[in-house]
Scaffold this active site. Structure first.
Site, PDB file in Angstrom:
ATOM      1  N   ASP A  82       0.359  10.600   1.871  1.00  0.00           N
ATOM      2  CA  ASP A  82       0.261   9.738   0.684  1.00  0.00           C
ATOM      3  C   ASP A  82      -0.031  10.593  -0.550  1.00  0.00           C
ATOM      4  O   ASP A  82      -1.133  10.592  -1.078  1.00  0.00           O
ATOM      5  CB  ASP A  82      -0.858   8.711   0.941  1.00  0.00           C
ATOM      6  CG  ASP A  82      -0.997   7.701  -0.180  1.00  0.00           C
ATOM      7  OD1 ASP A  82      -0.068   7.556  -0.995  1.00  0.00           O
ATOM      8  OD2 ASP A  82      -2.066   7.061  -0.238  1.00  0.00           O
TER       9      ASP A  82
ATOM     10  N   ASP B 132       1.176  -1.188  -5.116  1.00  0.00           N
ATOM     11  CA  ASP B 132       0.385   0.011  -5.373  1.00  0.00           C
ATOM     12  C   ASP B 132       1.341   1.051  -5.947  1.00  0.00           C
ATOM     13  O   ASP B 132       2.119   1.667  -5.215  1.00  0.00           O
ATOM     14  CB  ASP B 132      -0.219   0.474  -4.036  1.00  0.00           C
ATOM     15  CG  ASP B 132      -0.950   1.798  -4.132  1.00  0.00           C
ATOM     16  OD1 ASP B 132      -1.083   2.337  -5.238  1.00  0.00           O
ATOM     17  OD2 ASP B 132      -1.384   2.289  -3.066  1.00  0.00           O
TER      18      ASP B 132
ATOM     19  N   ARG C  30      -6.662   1.063 -12.182  1.00  0.00           N
ATOM     20  CA  ARG C  30      -7.545   1.541 -11.103  1.00  0.00           C
ATOM     21  C   ARG C  30      -8.207   2.837 -11.532  1.00  0.00           C
ATOM     22  O   ARG C  30      -7.518   3.790 -11.893  1.00  0.00           O
ATOM     23  CB  ARG C  30      -6.687   1.743  -9.851  1.00  0.00           C
ATOM     24  CG  ARG C  30      -7.300   2.593  -8.760  1.00  0.00           C
ATOM     25  CD  ARG C  30      -6.426   2.500  -7.524  1.00  0.00           C
ATOM     26  NE  ARG C  30      -6.704   3.496  -6.533  1.00  0.00           N
ATOM     27  CZ  ARG C  30      -6.067   3.568  -5.371  1.00  0.00           C
ATOM     28  NH1 ARG C  30      -5.107   2.681  -5.088  1.00  0.00           N
ATOM     29  NH2 ARG C  30      -6.356   4.503  -4.498  1.00  0.00           N
TER      30      ARG C  30
ATOM     31  N   SER D  33       0.813  -1.220   0.000  1.00  0.00           N
ATOM     32  CA  SER D  33       0.000   0.000   0.000  1.00  0.00           C
ATOM     33  C   SER D  33       0.846   1.270   0.000  1.00  0.00           C
ATOM     34  O   SER D  33       1.785   1.401   0.797  1.00  0.00           O
ATOM     35  CB  SER D  33      -0.861  -0.036   1.280  1.00  0.00           C
ATOM     36  OG  SER D  33      -1.247   1.241   1.696  1.00  0.00           O
TER      37      SER D  33
ATOM     38  N   HIS E  40     -12.372   2.082  -7.250  1.00  0.00           N
ATOM     39  CA  HIS E  40     -12.306   2.576  -5.873  1.00  0.00           C
ATOM     40  C   HIS E  40     -13.497   3.499  -5.604  1.00  0.00           C
ATOM     41  O   HIS E  40     -14.071   4.079  -6.522  1.00  0.00           O
ATOM     42  CB  HIS E  40     -10.975   3.287  -5.633  1.00  0.00           C
ATOM     43  CG  HIS E  40     -10.579   3.323  -4.190  1.00  0.00           C
ATOM     44  ND1 HIS E  40     -11.316   2.723  -3.187  1.00  0.00           N
ATOM     45  CD2 HIS E  40      -9.502   3.892  -3.560  1.00  0.00           C
ATOM     46  CE1 HIS E  40     -10.725   2.918  -2.029  1.00  0.00           C
ATOM     47  NE2 HIS E  40      -9.615   3.620  -2.224  1.00  0.00           N
TER      48      HIS E  40
HETATM   49  C1  SPV Z   1      -3.449   2.451  -0.537  1.00  0.00           C
HETATM   50  O1  SPV Z   1      -3.586   1.566   0.310  1.00  0.00           O
HETATM   51  O2  SPV Z   1      -2.430   3.141  -0.619  1.00  0.00           O
HETATM   52  C2  SPV Z   1      -4.514   2.724  -1.510  1.00  0.00           C
HETATM   53  C3  SPV Z   1      -5.920   2.546  -1.111  1.00  0.00           C
HETATM   54  O3  SPV Z   1      -4.194   3.172  -2.587  1.00  0.00           O
HETATM   55  S1  SPV Z   1      -6.466   4.108  -0.509  1.00  0.00           S
HETATM   56  O4  SPV Z   1      -5.689   4.409   0.690  1.00  0.00           O
HETATM   57  O5  SPV Z   1      -7.877   3.971  -0.194  1.00  0.00           O
HETATM   58  O6  SPV Z   1      -6.242   5.105  -1.548  1.00  0.00           O
HETATM   59 MG    MG Z   2      -2.309   4.024  -2.605  1.00  0.00          MG
END
Ligand code: SPV
Ligand code: MG
Length: 288
Positions: free
Chosen positions: A54, A81, A154, A42, A185
């Site tokens: 992120d 990912d 995705r 992830s 998603h």
């Molecule tokens: C991750 O786990 O980094 C994903 C899913 O991409 S989300 O956090 O929902 O974007």
């Molecule tokens: Mg991600």
């Protein structure tokens, strides 16, 4: 059967495939030991474990090194990912060759504009035009050397508020471009948009979901809707944060660790997880 081969087989036949997120080999081993079918490397976990947001701040090399470390430590497939693919179609082709050579079973790339933000984070999610993303997908598929490497496309159409029709339109274009699976998603609190999507999805290309925001929906329900793979993207990390908070507070409060001993893994448990690596076992044997 090794990881990459197994992922393709799992995606196409048998019960729904269940992956769980991890950001280090220890977490991946706990996932494998628990019985998950695979590990999701992830980006949220990778960034959070470094104390970062992120937002695409991890480089391709960092992501690769981390995914390769996971894949080397477990017998189950790892899906990396890869955010938006670390650049244009040429960068995506390079990325696919590296991840495939590193023993990664598959990669996921998403149709957000760079610089991406986490799908569940507040803020505007902007998508690239369909043709920009399909050119990345075609480059990815042309770059892989083995037939069993899995490229997951995705779409963030639902995340961006563009609706099920746009999600279907994008998913079909991505399937036509050669994607092996489509990750749809979503961040609504029920699975309704996913159910609507699946009711209208006519292709054979498998559908993947990340049900973080709709936690009541079971894997069995998703399977009945037609989902082939479910990713519990960050639950290991969130469980660990809460467990650490509770243990740390108890240690400071009690002045000793007696109160937490029954709730935490034993040192032997740590040894067992380390010994899951054959090389470690050899070292242990040699030292015995
Ligand atoms: C991750 O786990 O980094 C994903 C899913 O991409 S989300 O956090 O929902 O974007
Ligand atoms: Mg991600």
């Amino acid at each position: 059967m090794d990881g990459p081969v197994r992922l393709r087989a799992l995606l196409n036949t048998g019960p729904i495939v269940r992956l769980v997120g991890a950001h280090d080999p220890l977490g991946a081993r706990v996932a494998a030991r628990a019985g998950f079918d695979g590990v999701w490397a992830s980006s949220l976990e990778a960034c959070a474990s470094r104390g970062l947001s992120d937002t695409g701040v991890i480089t391709m090399r960092e992501c690769l090194a981390s995914a390769v470390a996971l894949a080397a430590s477990v017998p189950i497939p790892v899906v990396a990912d890869c955010d938006t693919g670390f650049g244009d179609a040429t960068a995506v082709a390079k990325m696919v060759r590296r991840f495939e050579a590193g023993g990664i079973a598959g990669v996921s790339i998403e149709d957000q504009c760079a610089q991406k933000i986490n799908s569940l984070a507040a803020g505007r999610h902007v998508l690239v035009p369909v043709d920009v993303f399909t050119s990345k997908l075609r480059a990815a598929k042309a770059a892989q050397r083995r037939g069993d490497f899995v490229v997951i496309a995705r779409t963030e159409a639902l995340i961006a508020g563009l609706g099920v029709r746009e999600a279907l339109h994008r998913a079909a274009a991505y399937a036509d471009a050669g994607a092996d699976a489509i990750l749809v998603h979503n961040k609504t609190t029920t699975a309704e948009p996913i159910a609507d999507f699946l009711a209208a999805w006519r292709r054979r290309v498998p559908i993947v979901v990340v049900p973080t925001s709709y936690p009541d929906c079971t894997a069995a329900e998703l399977e009945r809707m037609g989902v082939r793979m479910v990713i519990y993207a960050n639950h290991g990390m969130r469980a660990a944060i809460r467990a650490m908070e509770q243990s740390f507070a108890a240690i400071l409060r009690d002045g000793c660790t007696r109160g937490v001993e029954d709730a935490i893994a034993s040192v032997q448990d740590v040894f067992d997880l380390q010994a899951a690596d054959r090389r470690d076992s050899l070292v242990v044997d040699r030292c015995a």
